[in-house]
Scaffold this active site. Sequence first.
Site, short mmCIF file in Angstrom:
data_model
loop_
_atom_site.label_atom_id
_atom_site.label_comp_id
_atom_site.label_asym_id
_atom_site.label_seq_id
_atom_site.Cartn_x
_atom_site.Cartn_y
_atom_site.Cartn_z
N GLU A 1 -4.85 -38.45 4.72
CA GLU A 1 -4.86 -36.98 4.91
C GLU A 1 -4.23 -36.49 6.21
O GLU A 1 -4.48 -35.36 6.62
CB GLU A 1 -6.29 -36.41 4.75
CG GLU A 1 -6.95 -36.69 3.39
CD GLU A 1 -6.55 -35.71 2.27
OE1 GLU A 1 -5.71 -34.82 2.50
OE2 GLU A 1 -7.10 -35.87 1.15
N ASP B 1 -9.70 -36.12 8.52
CA ASP B 1 -10.46 -34.88 8.71
C ASP B 1 -11.93 -35.12 9.07
O ASP B 1 -12.68 -34.18 9.33
CB ASP B 1 -10.30 -33.92 7.53
CG ASP B 1 -11.05 -34.33 6.26
OD1 ASP B 1 -12.08 -35.02 6.32
OD2 ASP B 1 -10.59 -33.90 5.17
#
Length: 315
Positions: A284, A241
């Site tokens: 992630e 991210d």
Amino acid sequence: KTVAIVGCPFSGGQPLRGVDTGPIHLVEAGLVEQIEELEWKVKFDGHHEFEDVKAANDPPIGILKNPRLVSRVCKAVSAVVGQHAKDGHLPLTLGGDHSLAMGTISGSLSMYPDVRVIWVDAHADINTIASTGSGNLHGMPVSFLLGINKRPPPEHPNASGYDEAMAEYSWVKPQLTSDRIVYIGLRDVDAGEKRILREHGIKAFSMHEIDKYGIGRVVEMALDHVNPKRDKPIHLSFDVDALDPTVAPSTGTPVRGGLTYREGHYICEAIHETGCLVALDLMEVNPSLHDAVAVSQTVAVGCSLIRCALGETLL
Ligand code: DIR
Ligand code: MN
Ligand code: MN
Ligand code: MN
């Protein structure tokens, strides 16, 4: 030269399902073969299974969610990463959510007590038991690694659980020091986290500094801060991210205004060039978010970042 892949299908550090399938998608996209093409030997014996560490009963401690599960999974990951490092392998951990870095960095520290951490992320992941608003442990791993968790005041929702939480996480040796970690890519930092960063003098290059100086100078300044002579081992913990959501859409907590495709890759290339990389996390990736195009784009960029950190060059 051997890379040991530690696939961690784990999502307990945050509320969204799907991030546990990140490592499976990365491997199915051909990651092992891609790394082998870079003239590494690759050791991969299948993804980690965490059944044996699942706490039967894991109610929140204060507002901390899945506290025993996260702790036990990270402890197991620490042992695996530490063993690969001792075998002389470069552990590549595929997340899974970023709470896992408590395990991966603890593992690196067990072999390299003076390891330097480069944390590439939109978030600082440094909330403490006293500062977390969400209770999601993927927003907290750095505070445990630094050993900065202080007892919250009595009226705080986590006050009564403090001793139990600290006991559960007592295996995390607070061996990292605040001058041995540097952040790149931050843009969504909680007010409490900003205070913690300031209080401990932790160096962070947010998107503002990247806009101002360019990624080349930022990486150089980050390395000058944690590793001025380029002689210390580096653990790179990369949260996908950190990239802009247009580049890596399939992730649980996307934030606009992130790293471009090239900026993300440049970081990995420059860290490879130091010759100091001893461990790498890619975290992630959540293949259950957005459509198939977004997922394959995110998985592909994850593989590509890993290849660059392991020596792929443009020429
Ligand atoms: C927020 C979000 N600072 C928290 N953190 C995230 O929950 O502590 N980390 N998304 O990756
Ligand atoms: Mn090994
Ligand atoms: Mn993170
Ligand atoms: Mn993040």
